[in-house]
Structure formats: C-alpha cells, structure tokens
Design an enzyme around this catalytic site. Structure first.
Site, PDB file in Angstrom:
ATOM      1  N   THR A 471      11.370 -12.258  14.658  1.00 14.25           N
ATOM      2  CA  THR A 471      11.330 -11.299  13.557  1.00 14.25           C
ATOM      3  C   THR A 471      10.158 -11.531  12.619  1.00 14.25           C
ATOM      4  O   THR A 471       9.775 -10.631  11.884  1.00 14.25           O
ATOM      5  CB  THR A 471      12.606 -11.430  12.721  1.00 14.25           C
ATOM      6  OG1 THR A 471      12.713 -12.801  12.301  1.00 14.25           O
ATOM      7  CG2 THR A 471      13.841 -11.078  13.544  1.00 14.25           C
ATOM      8  N   GLY A 512      19.694 -12.609   7.415  1.00 16.36           N
ATOM      9  CA  GLY A 512      19.000 -13.891   7.433  1.00 16.36           C
ATOM     10  C   GLY A 512      17.967 -14.009   6.332  1.00 16.36           C
ATOM     11  O   GLY A 512      18.058 -14.880   5.460  1.00 16.36           O
ATOM     12  N   GLU A 668      18.060  -4.512  11.969  1.00 16.97           N
ATOM     13  CA  GLU A 668      18.899  -3.623  12.780  1.00 16.97           C
ATOM     14  C   GLU A 668      18.770  -2.149  12.439  1.00 16.97           C
ATOM     15  O   GLU A 668      19.013  -1.292  13.290  1.00 16.97           O
ATOM     16  CB  GLU A 668      20.358  -4.103  12.677  1.00 16.97           C
ATOM     17  CG  GLU A 668      20.386  -5.565  13.087  1.00 16.97           C
ATOM     18  CD  GLU A 668      21.724  -6.257  13.116  1.00 16.97           C
ATOM     19  OE1 GLU A 668      22.482  -6.017  14.054  1.00 16.97           O
ATOM     20  OE2 GLU A 668      21.988  -7.064  12.212  1.00 16.97           O
TER      21      GLU A 668
HETATM   22 MO1  MOS Z   1      22.470  -9.373  15.232  1.00 12.20          MO
HETATM   23  S1  MOS Z   1      23.305  -8.134  16.635  1.00 12.20           S
HETATM   24  O1  MOS Z   1      23.545  -9.628  14.004  1.00 12.20           O
HETATM   25  O2  MOS Z   1      21.731 -10.635  16.006  1.00 12.20           O
END
Ligand code: MOS
Length: 707
Positions: A471, A512, A668
């Site tokens: 990411t 995160g 997401e």
């Molecule tokens: Mo995600 S599907 O919370 O890695």
C-alpha cells in the site's frame, strides 16, 4: 522527493516515491520465501484430491526412503493445537488453519500432509509421490439462492439483520417499485507473492519470518494455537507482495511451526500459486435481492437488501453484502440481512472490501434501475436520498461528502451532457454508454503503540508494528513522522513488521494507516517537545513511546466512512459480446491523503479490480469433483494491461475530525461501486441489465441489445 524547507516541513500531502522502492526494484528487498537461514528444511503441503470424506491412510514410509526426506506430518503424528480462544479484534480462531488434527476432509484441496526435506525440490517430489487413500463421501458444492440449509447469523461486519418500518406497507404505497436479484461469483485475491513462512526455535523462542498483514496478529494466533507464552513468539514480515485480506493466519505458518518443532530446525513452507486457490481464502459467491420503493419524486419509502453467501463446513465467514445499504440510503422501511450456507468448499475470508464490493454491485445497480423507472438522473436520485444520520445507527456522520464526490465527478466526467436513454450511441460496431455508482467504506482507528527515537547522529528512528502489504504504508508513516518531528523525510527511518515492536493495528479494514499514524504522531510530537527542552542527545539516543488506547476509546461515536463517486464509459459489441471499458473516473472523499502518489495507486488499483470484477473474474467449481476449473492465473481471468484504459482517481478535501491525523483509509473504497458503474454503463449502451457478474461475452450475446 524530500522536503528541504527549514523550520516547519510539510511532507504529508506531497507525492513521495516509496522509501523502499529502490530495494524492491533492485531485488535487495527480501521476501519471506527467500530469506536465507542456516540448516533450513523445506516443507511441501499435500492437498486432498477428494472433496469430502476421511483420510484412510498416508503412505509415509515409502516417501521417507526418498532422497533428502526428513519427515511426513499428518493427522496421525502432528503436534496438537488448541482452538478454544478469542483472538485479535475479538475474532474466534478459524479452524481452517488447524491442519493435521483429524482425518476429516472438508473440501477439495484440504491439507492432509506436509512433506519436509532438505531441499524444496526433494520435498516437492516426495509430496507428489505420497500416496494418500481416502474414504469418499458425497459432497455438495452447489451454491444457489434457494439452498434449503441457508441460515442467518451475526457476521464480522455487525449484526446479520437490521430492520425498521413496515416493508410491505411502504412498498404497496410506493409510486415506483423495483425488485431484482443480483449475483456475484466466487472470486480469489491470489497475491503476487504467495504465502510463505519460515519457523524456527531459537533459545526457547519461536521465530517466524512470514508474509502477512500484521505480525502481532500472527504471533498472537500462533501463541494461542500452540499454547505458548505470547512473549515467546516473534513474527517478522518486512516486505509483503500483496495481501488483500488473505494474509492472516493460514495453514503454511501452522504447518511450518509444527515441522520446526518436530525437527528442531528451521522449516519453510511456501504455497504454490495453485495452492493459493484452496488455502488462501477467497470471496464467497453471493446471491442478493434488492427491493426498493420510491415516491414519484424518487424518495425512498422502502429499502430491502438481502445477501446470501457461502461458507465452508469448517468456519463461519459471512460476506456481508447487505451492510453497504446501512450507510448509503435511508427509508421509512429499511431492512437488511446477511445469510450464509455451509457447503463442502474451502473457507472464504476477507477480500478487499469484504461485503461492500459485491454488496455495492447489487445496491448501486438497483439504484440505477430505480432512477430509470422514476425518470430521474441517477446522481439526482442519490442526492434526493442523502440521509441526515446513519440509517440504522441514528448516529451523525463524521463527514458526509458523497454529494461533493458526485458534483466533482460529474463535472470532470462530463455527465451533464449525457442523454439518459439507453442504446442510442454508436461508434462503428460498438454501442457506447456511461454509468455511475456510489461508494462507501467504513473508516476508523484501532489502538496502536509506537516508539520514536532521536539518534545521536541527528536522524530519527520510528518503530511501529505496521504492515506494508504494498500500500505504501511505510512511506506514508515516514511522511507523517517527519511532519510530527518537524524534520525532512530523509532524516526519518521507519521500521515496521516486527511483533517485538509492540501491539499495533493490522493492515486491515482500511484502518491501518490511520491507527499507526495516530500512534506515530503522538510519539513523535512528544519526542520533539522533549528534545526542545534537552541539550544534546546521548549516545543511546532518546526514545519516546506512545499508546493510543485511551485516545482511540475517546473518539466520538459517529458514522465514519469514506465515500466515492465512480464513473465509467464502456463500449459493447453485441455481435461478439465483448465489453471494453473506455475510461473510468473515481472521485473519493477519504480523509486526509498522506501521499498522493501511493494514494492514487490505491484508488486506481481498486477501480481496476472493479473492471476485473465486472468483466472477468469468476472461479468456477465443478460440481462433480468439487474443485475449481483452471485454478491458476491462466484459467482465472483478471483485468490486465489491454483491459485497462485511462483510469483516473482524485479526491475532495475530507479530513476526518476527532484525531490528530484526519486519515480515513483508502485501501478498499476504490473497488466499491466500480463494478456497478460499469454494469450501469453496459445498460446505458445496450438497454440490457446485467445482474450477474462477470458480464461475460456469452451473457452479452445471449441478452443482445434493446434500444
Ligand atoms: Mo482487508 S480485506 O481488511 O485486508
């Protein structure tokens, strides 16, 4: 790029290439399956060839005679594990990972043995030679909306069922009613880097080098499973080549720990690409029904969204597709429910936007159908149904920038000129159409700890047990730390992926970066204050630790979400059935954007996955064998370069209130609504609604066009 201003720096909001980018492209960055260890042994998983039954015998003796073979672990000799605990984030352990504990085979591709040898080639050869005999039982892998054993239960995304108001009465009183069924297929994440773990015992401590989405998560699960003191387990995961929800605790880590325990030497287990299709989890297929009732002006009186998904006989996992309706739209009668059916298939798991990705396909297709029936522009219809408060919770929204996303998106996409009538536009053999859809995904923070150290050489080291699964999290945290410390980014080193750094949020739920950035900011700001009062840094440096548990608990209870407006233009050839996406635009409201460069990659990556979901992805299970056809990246189609046209992502300013970082998380939201926007564009091109994904050429051919 680094910020070089003196005084206050401003790294957050500035494009920054990945701090580990050079290491990755030169190969200096090592992934879990390629880190060298002395005395390393290699384990190869043997998966069941039957779909349901019992293991009658494992022909270990013959295989133990083969070159280099050290051990064959199976249900008759493997160490026992404990499944009676509550793990991270209150999650019950997934018995899917409790391998070699019983002779039952619950699905095709269930691990029945681990062959360990001196080299990976020897392990593989022996694994392929291992004769396992089964007692076969009849299986059921057929998923359908009418399955008699479907049931309702609480899911990971909250209660399975919500409801208010009299649905039938409101539907009866509605001027316009829509009742439609949608379906999505089994889908697989299949990360570029397959799952890999090396386990070893070192002075009474279990060390695991792994590829995962949270080392503290894996360490905690392994400690629970093997009844170990959590302090005696260390898991590291420095570089991760994709996770998408699949890289939690899985069979490879458990098998590696078992083998390392039995053999008293380091053992590595790497999944093959094909094994990922049964061991890494997947997204369940869904069958969804949406019923909408609206008054003549398009204001919703009734909304019902039900979603049926499928799980294994081993573990209850719900793909909670109906959850997205609890955020996006309100109605006097508002009912949602998630149901599940247990079949003889591998356990599904979290996969990028679990729930929202398939749920938004159904709901946002239905909204488009309602707009058509009402004769109202689909963006205007959504604007008329903007809720004041959370439709189910009644809580205020922290921010609600969905209309702003649609305004900006419509302006840039050129929506104002759109003729709403379908099947009118042609470019040679192609019928052209445009479509739009809304997106939302939950935002929030979880408690984390961090440590910031001022080194004697004038640099800073930040340690936080974050996970960068591709990411750009490590880079984002470098920018955040630099700003909090008031120094240029090149003086900051961020170390992540080590459970010894202390508890921190996993890379999951799009939470995160916010959770970690909060802890990093807290530690770094306090360090900066401490340094302002001190004269000089001792040789061992000055370290400040943070723990955001109390601060996160004090965060106001509101509806916190990211939003997005997805736009797509497609070309459809109804004589070949080919659908091409010509362009996509996504405008997002997703909190403070830390690093525009990697953020854009996150958004467009999700949108491209939306193209894949709309047009290509489908895992097909053979009802006779119970296994997948084409369980590889040749048989399982994903969007590749030629399928991906101009995809643009941008955002509106949308800092989330209540914490020092204002981040919402962007992992997401990019996939949510993307498939619906494409399906809606296919309708606009052809006049035909495609309610089953993927929109394959044969489906387009069969449906034709209706102008
Ligand atoms: Mo995600 S599907 O919370 O890695």
């Amino acid at each position: 790029m680094t910020t070089t201003t003196t005084g206050t720096t401003k790294a957050v909001g500035t494009a920054h290439t990945r701090v580990e980018g050079r290491d990755k492209v030169t190969g200096a960055a090592r992934y879990a399956g390629e880190i060298p260890f002395a005395e390393l042994a290699h384990g190869w998983l043997v998966l069941s060839t039957v779909t349901r039954g019992r293991v009658r015998s494992v022909g270990a003796a013959a295989v133990l005679e083969m070159p280099g073979v050290l051990a064959v672990l199976h249900h008759g000799n493997a160490p026992r594990v404990d499944l009676d605990y509550v793990g991270v984030l209150g999650m019950r352990p997934d018995p899917t990972v409790a391998v070699f504990q019983h002779d039952r085979v619950p699905h095709a591709g269930w691990p029945v043995a681990l062959v360990v040898a001196e080299t990976s080639e020897q392990a593989r050869e022996a694994a392929e030679a291992l004769v396992v005999r089964y007692e076969e039982e009849p299986h059921d892998v057929t998923f359908s909306g009418e399955h008699p054993e479907a049931y309702t239960l609480p899911g990971p995304a909250g209660p399975a069922v919500t409801g208010k108001g009299d649905l039938e009465a409101e539907l009866a009183a509605s001027a316009v009613v829509l009742d439609a069924e949608y379906s999505t297929p089994e889908e697989h994440h299949n990360s570029m880097e397959p799952h890999a773990a090396t386990a070893l015992w070192d002075g009474g401590r279990l060390e695991v080098v792994d590829s995962n989405q949270g080392t503290g998560w894996i360490a905690g699960e392994l400690a629970n499973l093997f009844s170990l003191d959590p302090a005696s387990v260390r898991v590291r995961s420095e570089h991760v080549g994709g996770g998408f929800g699949s890289k939690g605790v899985r069979a490879h880590q458990v098998a590696a720990v078992m083998a390392a325990t039995v053999l008293s030497r380091p053992v590595r287990v790497v999944m093959t690409r094909r094994q990922l299709f049964s061991l890494a989890g997947h997204r369940s297929p869904t069958t969804q029904r949406v019923r909408l009732g609206a008054d003549a002006e398009g204001r919703l009186r009734a909304l019902e969204h039900t979603c049926l998904s499928r799980t294994s006989t081993v573990h209850e996992f719900i793909e909670s597709g109906a959850g997205v309706a609890r955020v996006l739209y309100d109605a006097p009668a508002h009912h949602t429910s998630n149901r599940v059916v247990r079949l003889d298939v591998p356990s599904p798991t979290f996969m990028r936007a679990p729930g929202e990705a398939p749920g938004s396909f159904a709901l946002e297709s239905a909204l488009d159908e309602l707009a058509e029936k009402c004769g109202i522009d689909p963006i205007e219809l959504r604007a008329r149904n903007e809720p004041e408060v959370g439709p189910v919770s009644g809580l205020p929204f922290s921010t609600r920038s969905l209309p702003a996303c649609f305004r900006e998106g419509a302006r840039r996409f050129g929506w104002a000129d759109r003729d709403p009538r379908p099947g009118l536009r042609r470019d040679g053999r192609w019928l052209l159409g445009t479509g739009t859809a809304a997106a939302s995904f939950g935002a929030g923070a979880m408690a984390s700890t961090a440590a910031a150290t001022a080194e004697a050489d004038g640099t800073f080291t930040v340690r936080i047990n974050a996970a960068d699964i591709g990411t750009g999290a490590r880079t984002a945290l470098t920018l955040v730390a630099a700003d909090a410390l008031g120094v240029p980014t090149d003086r900051v080193r961020v170390r992540i992926g080590d459970s010894d750094f202390g508890p921190a949020m996993i890379a999951g739920g799009s939470m995160g970066t916010r959770s970690w950035a909060w802890a990093v900011t807290t530690a770094a700001e306090e360090l900066r204050e401490r340094l302002a009062l001190s004269d000089g840094i001792p040789p061992e440096g000055v370290t400040v630790r943070s723990d955001t548990t109390a601060a996160v608990e004090a965060l106001a209870q509101t509806e916190r979400h990211s939003y997005g407006a997805q736009f797509a233009e497609v070309a459809v050839d109804v004589t070949t059935g080919e659908v091409r996406v010509r362009r996509m635009l996504g405008i997002f409201a997703a909190g403070r954007i830390v690093n525009p460069l990697t953020a854009r990659g996150q958004f467009t990556g999700g949108m491209i996955w939306g193209i894949s979901m709309a047009l290509h992805e489908e895992a097909v299970r053979d009802r006779n064998t119970g296994a997948l056809y084409g369980a590889d990246l040749a048989g399982y189609h994903v969007a590749t370069n030629a399928d991906v046209p101009l995809v643009e992502a941008d955002w509106v300013d949308d800092p989330d209130p209540g914490d020092p970082v204002g981040i919402k998380g962007i992992g997401e939201i990019g996939i949510v609504g993307a498939a619906a926007a494409i399906a809606n564009a296919v309708w606009h091109a052809t006049g035909v609604r495609h309610r089953s994904l993927p929109i394959r050429p044969d489906r387009v051919l069969a449906a034709g066009a209706h102008a």
